[in-house]
Design a protein around this motif. Structure first.
Motif, PDB file in Angstrom:
ATOM      1  N   ILE A 329       0.748  -1.019  -0.288  1.00  0.00           N
ATOM      2  CA  ILE A 329       0.188  -0.187  -0.150  1.00  0.00           C
ATOM      3  C   ILE A 329       0.774   1.097  -0.185  1.00  0.00           C
ATOM      4  O   ILE A 329       1.968   1.266  -0.224  1.00  0.00           O
ATOM      5  CB  ILE A 329      -0.705  -0.117   0.886  1.00  0.00           C
ATOM      6  CG1 ILE A 329      -0.135   0.041   2.459  1.00  0.00           C
ATOM      7  CG2 ILE A 329      -1.867  -1.146   1.468  1.00  0.00           C
ATOM      8  CD1 ILE A 329      -0.859   0.153   3.963  1.00  0.00           C
ATOM      9  N   ASP A 330       0.157   2.462  -0.195  1.00  0.00           N
ATOM     10  CA  ASP A 330       0.568   3.401   0.703  1.00  0.00           C
ATOM     11  C   ASP A 330       1.298   3.597   1.942  1.00  0.00           C
ATOM     12  O   ASP A 330       0.662   3.295   2.753  1.00  0.00           O
ATOM     13  CB  ASP A 330       0.070   5.156   0.300  1.00  0.00           C
ATOM     14  CG  ASP A 330       0.227   6.168   0.742  1.00  0.00           C
ATOM     15  OD1 ASP A 330       1.992   6.203   1.249  1.00  0.00           O
ATOM     16  OD2 ASP A 330       0.001   7.268  -0.328  1.00  0.00           O
ATOM     17  N   ASP A 331       2.934   3.243   1.880  1.00  0.00           N
ATOM     18  CA  ASP A 331       2.626   3.406   3.919  1.00  0.00           C
ATOM     19  C   ASP A 331       2.814   4.142   4.590  1.00  0.00           C
ATOM     20  O   ASP A 331       2.286   3.577   5.688  1.00  0.00           O
ATOM     21  CB  ASP A 331       4.223   2.434   3.948  1.00  0.00           C
ATOM     22  CG  ASP A 331       4.510   1.202   2.979  1.00  0.00           C
ATOM     23  OD1 ASP A 331       3.827   0.230   3.124  1.00  0.00           O
ATOM     24  OD2 ASP A 331       6.287   0.807   2.976  1.00  0.00           O
ATOM     25  N   ARG A 332       2.128   5.622   3.911  1.00  0.00           N
ATOM     26  CA  ARG A 332       1.892   6.472   4.991  1.00  0.00           C
ATOM     27  C   ARG A 332       0.452   6.316   5.714  1.00  0.00           C
ATOM     28  O   ARG A 332      -0.261   6.667   6.345  1.00  0.00           O
ATOM     29  CB  ARG A 332       1.744   7.539   4.148  1.00  0.00           C
ATOM     30  CG  ARG A 332       3.369   8.420   3.621  1.00  0.00           C
ATOM     31  CD  ARG A 332       2.936   9.071   2.705  1.00  0.00           C
ATOM     32  NE  ARG A 332       2.236   8.701   1.703  1.00  0.00           N
ATOM     33  CZ  ARG A 332       1.889  10.086  -0.001  1.00  0.00           C
ATOM     34  NH1 ARG A 332       2.532  11.328   0.945  1.00  0.00           N
ATOM     35  NH2 ARG A 332       1.127   9.760  -0.281  1.00  0.00           N
ATOM     36  N   LEU A 333      -0.230   4.470   5.069  1.00  0.00           N
ATOM     37  CA  LEU A 333      -1.548   4.763   4.951  1.00  0.00           C
ATOM     38  C   LEU A 333      -1.409   3.346   5.708  1.00  0.00           C
ATOM     39  O   LEU A 333      -2.921   3.016   6.597  1.00  0.00           O
ATOM     40  CB  LEU A 333      -2.555   4.240   4.382  1.00  0.00           C
ATOM     41  CG  LEU A 333      -2.944   5.803   3.732  1.00  0.00           C
ATOM     42  CD1 LEU A 333      -4.031   5.356   2.486  1.00  0.00           C
ATOM     43  CD2 LEU A 333      -3.883   6.473   4.386  1.00  0.00           C
ATOM     44  N   ALA A 334      -0.882   2.847   6.604  1.00  0.00           N
ATOM     45  CA  ALA A 334      -0.104   1.664   7.590  1.00  0.00           C
ATOM     46  C   ALA A 334      -1.047   1.565   8.811  1.00  0.00           C
ATOM     47  O   ALA A 334      -1.052   2.480   9.722  1.00  0.00           O
ATOM     48  CB  ALA A 334       0.903   2.162   8.439  1.00  0.00           C
ATOM     49  N   GLY A 335      -2.133   0.652   9.302  1.00  0.00           N
ATOM     50  CA  GLY A 335      -3.360   0.461   9.920  1.00  0.00           C
ATOM     51  C   GLY A 335      -4.106   1.756  10.275  1.00  0.00           C
ATOM     52  O   GLY A 335      -5.099   1.781  10.406  1.00  0.00           O
ATOM     53  N   LYS A 336      -4.301   2.432   8.758  1.00  0.00           N
ATOM     54  CA  LYS A 336      -5.864   2.918   8.691  1.00  0.00           C
ATOM     55  C   LYS A 336      -6.346   2.199   7.629  1.00  0.00           C
ATOM     56  O   LYS A 336      -5.788   2.348   6.709  1.00  0.00           O
ATOM     57  CB  LYS A 336      -4.889   4.503   8.332  1.00  0.00           C
ATOM     58  CG  LYS A 336      -4.203   5.647   9.315  1.00  0.00           C
ATOM     59  CD  LYS A 336      -4.108   6.721   8.933  1.00  0.00           C
ATOM     60  CE  LYS A 336      -3.027   7.232  10.459  1.00  0.00           C
ATOM     61  NZ  LYS A 336      -3.462   8.897  10.386  1.00  0.00           N
ATOM     62  N   PRO A 337      -7.237   2.489   7.298  1.00  0.00           N
ATOM     63  CA  PRO A 337      -7.776   2.594   6.069  1.00  0.00           C
ATOM     64  C   PRO A 337      -7.251   3.167   4.447  1.00  0.00           C
ATOM     65  O   PRO A 337      -6.816   4.810   4.573  1.00  0.00           O
ATOM     66  CB  PRO A 337      -9.432   3.173   5.723  1.00  0.00           C
ATOM     67  CG  PRO A 337      -9.542   3.556   7.663  1.00  0.00           C
ATOM     68  CD  PRO A 337      -8.281   3.754   7.970  1.00  0.00           C
ATOM     69  N   ALA A 338      -6.961   2.335   4.127  1.00  0.00           N
ATOM     70  CA  ALA A 338      -6.221   2.500   2.620  1.00  0.00           C
ATOM     71  C   ALA A 338      -7.393   1.615   1.647  1.00  0.00           C
ATOM     72  O   ALA A 338      -7.710   0.257   1.554  1.00  0.00           O
ATOM     73  CB  ALA A 338      -5.127   1.806   2.766  1.00  0.00           C
TER      74      ALA A 338
END
Length: 445
Positions: A329-338
Motif C-alpha cells: 500500500i501507500d505506507d503512509r496509511l499503515a494501520g489506517k483505511p487504505a
C-alpha cells in the motif's frame, strides 16, 4: 549428474559482480519529483549455492533518481558476520549468534537509519550517504537492547512514528517477543507473547489501536536442521491449528486474545484498520505451505479477515482468485483505511512461463486494474512512491522487471492511478537483477 535447483536457475540465479554505473539510459520520462533511491533486497548467494531460495546472502540493488535522470545503479552484498566470517550458530557465550544472518529480505528506513532485515537475525545498517551508498555500516541491535531476531516486516505508525516489530524462533520458549521503538529509534518496549511452539511468523498487522499476530501451522522441525543439503527447517502441520492474536497498543503487557481461523499460511499482510468494533485485515492467503518446495500446493490470493471484537469471531472471505503475492500500500496509511492495494503476479521457482503483471485493488468497490508487462517480462514487488503529501493520493509504482528474452532488467515506473497505461519510464540497468523480496522508495526528503 545432479540437477541445479530451480531457485538457482533463470532469473533466480545470483549475479557475481558488484557494480556502480552512472547516467543510465531511460525510455520515457522519469517524473522530476522522484528524488532519492529505489532499493530492493534479495538473496544472492556469494558461492552461487544455497539449500533454499530464502537462504542466499543478502544483496541490495539500488537506482538513484535525481531531477528526471537515472544518475546511478549500484548493487552491494550486505556484509553480515556470516558473509565476512562464515556461518556461525553460537556467539561464544552459549547463545545463538544473531549477527550471523543473511540480511536478505527487506530494506527499510526508520529514525534516520537504513536497515537490511531478515527475520532470523539482527538488522544491519546500510550507509546511504553520497559516496558511501549501500556500504554496510554494521549490525544494529538498538544499543544492545534487542535480544531477539527482528521481523523483516516492521510497521511504522504514521501518527506516532513508532516502529512496531517482533522476533520469533528459538529452540526453547519464549518463541515470540513483541517490540516497539520510538520515533527517535530507541527500543522502548519488549514483551514476551506466549505461544505453544516455534512457528514461522513472517508478518503481522498494525492498526490505530491494536497489533495482531498470526500463529499459523508452519512449525519448526529440528530433524530438518540435521538433514544434509540445508533447506528450511519447517513443516506444514494443520493439526497445530491457526489463530490470530489481538493485543491492545495502549495495554502492551495486557491479555492477547486468540481467535481461530481456518488453517492456512500468510507470508504477507496488505494492511489492517479499525472499523467500529471490528478489525479488518487484508492478506495474501496460501491454503497451505510446502516449505521445502518454496510455495504450497495451492495458489495464494487476496483475502479479507474481519475480527469482531465483541463476539470474538473472525469472518474469512476470498476477494479475488488471481494468484498473487508481495502486496503493498501507500505506507503512509499503515494501520489506517487504505482504499488501494497493489500486488504482483509472477511465477514461483520451477513454475515455468507465467505472464507477469501488477494488480491494483480498489478495496472499496472490489474492482481490479491490471498492468501486463508482456510475454516473458516478469515484475518483482512494486513499491509506492507518493507524488505529494496526501496519503492515499497520486503516486508511482516502482518495480524491477526481468526480460527473459534478453536476460536483462529494467526499473519500470508506472502511474499508480493509470495502471493499465504504458510505463511512465523504464530505466535500463547495466546487469540483470535476480528475483528477490522487498524494497522501498527512499525519498531524499
Amino acid at each position: 549428474m545432479t540437477a541445479t535447483p530451480a531457485h538457482l536457475t533463470g532469473n533466480y540465479a545470483p549475479v557475481q559482480q558488484e557494480l556502480t554505473s552512472h547516467d543510465l539510459p531511460v525510455t520515457g520520462a522519469i517524473p522530476p519529483g522522484l528524488n532519492g533511491w529505489y532499493l530492493r533486497n534479495g538473496p544472492n548467494p556469494r558461492d552461487a549455492a544455497s539449500g533454499h531460495w530464502f537462504l542466499g546472502d543478502g544483496m541490495i540493488h539500488g537506482v538513484r533518481l535525481t531531477a528526471g535522470r537515472a544518475t546511478a545503479y549500484r548493487n552491494r552484498w550486505v556484509r553480515t558476520s556470516k558473509f565476512t566470517h562464515g556461518a556461525r550458530l553460537y556467539d561464544g557465550r552459549g547463545g545463538v549468534d544473531l549477527t550471523a544472518g543473511h540480511a536478505n529480505t527487506h530494506v527499510v528506513r526508520h529514525a534516520g537509519r537504513t536497515l537490511a532485515l531478515v527475520e532470523s537475525a539482527f538488522p544491519y545498517e546500510i550507509d546511504c550517504r553520497p559516496g558511501h551508498e549501500l556500504e554496510t555500516v554494521g549490525v544494529h541491535d538498538f544499543a544492545g537492547r534487542l535480544t531477539t531476531p527482528m521481523t523483516a516486516h516492521p510497521k511504522t505508525c504514521p501518527d506516532t512514528g513508532e516502529l512496531h516489530f517482533f522476533g520469533y524462533g528459538g529452540l526453547t520458549p519464549p518463541y515470540l517477543t513483541y517490540h516497539r521503538a520510538d520515533a527517535g529509534g530507541e527500543l522502548v518496549l519488549s514483551r514476551v507473547i506466549d505461544v505453544p511452539a516455534h512457528t514461522m511468523m513472517h508478518d503481522f498487522h498494525l492498526t490505530a489501536r491494536h497489533v495482531v499476530f498470526m500463529d499459523l501451522p508452519v512449525v519448526f522441525d529440528p530433524d530438518r536442521v540435521r538433514r544434509p543439503g540445508g533447506g528450511m527447517p519447517y513443516v506444514w502441520d494443520p493439526g497445530y491449528g491457526a489463530r490470530l492474536g489481538v493485543l491492545r497498543r495502549d495495554d502492551p503487557f495486557g491479555e492477547v486474545r486468540w481467535l481461530p481461523v481456518e488453517p492456512c499460511y500468510v507470508f504477507h499482510a496488505l494492511n489492517a484498520h479499525e472499523q467500529g468494533e471490528t478489525i479488518v485485515l487484508h492478506v495474501v492467503r496460501h491454503p497451505d505451505h510446502a516449505v521445502g518446495a518454496g510455495l504450497g500446493r495451492g495458489l495464494p490470493a487476496l483475502w479479507r479477515w474481519t475480527i469482531d471484537l465483541a463476539r470474538g469471531t473472525v469472518t474469512e472471505e476470498q476477494l479475488d482468485d488471481t494468484p498473487c503475492e508481495f502486496p503493498r500500500i501507500d505506507d503512509r496509511l499503515a494501520g489506517k483505511p487504505a482504499r488501494y492495494g497493489h500486488a504482483t503476479v509472477a511465477p514461483p521457482p520451477g513454475a515455468g512461463p507465467v505472464p507477469g503483471a501488477l494488480l491494483r485493488y480498489d478495496l472499496s468497490t472490489g474492482s481490479v486494474a491490471r498492468h501486463d508487462f508482456g510475454p516473458g517480462r516478469i515484475p518483482a514487488e512494486a513499491a509506492f512512491a507518493p507524488a505529494d503529501d496526501r496519503p492515499g493520493g497520486p503516486g508511482w509504482l516502482l518495480a524491477y522487471v526481468y526480460d527473459a528474452a534478453t536476460g536483462t532488467s529494467d526499473l519500470v515506473i508506472l502511474d499508480a492511478q493509470e495502471l493499465s497505461a504504458p510505463p511512465v519510464a523504464m530505466v535500463h540497468l547495466p546487469q540483470r537483477v535476480p528475483y528477490g523480496f522487498h524494497g522501498n522508495w527512499m525519498a531524499d526528503r
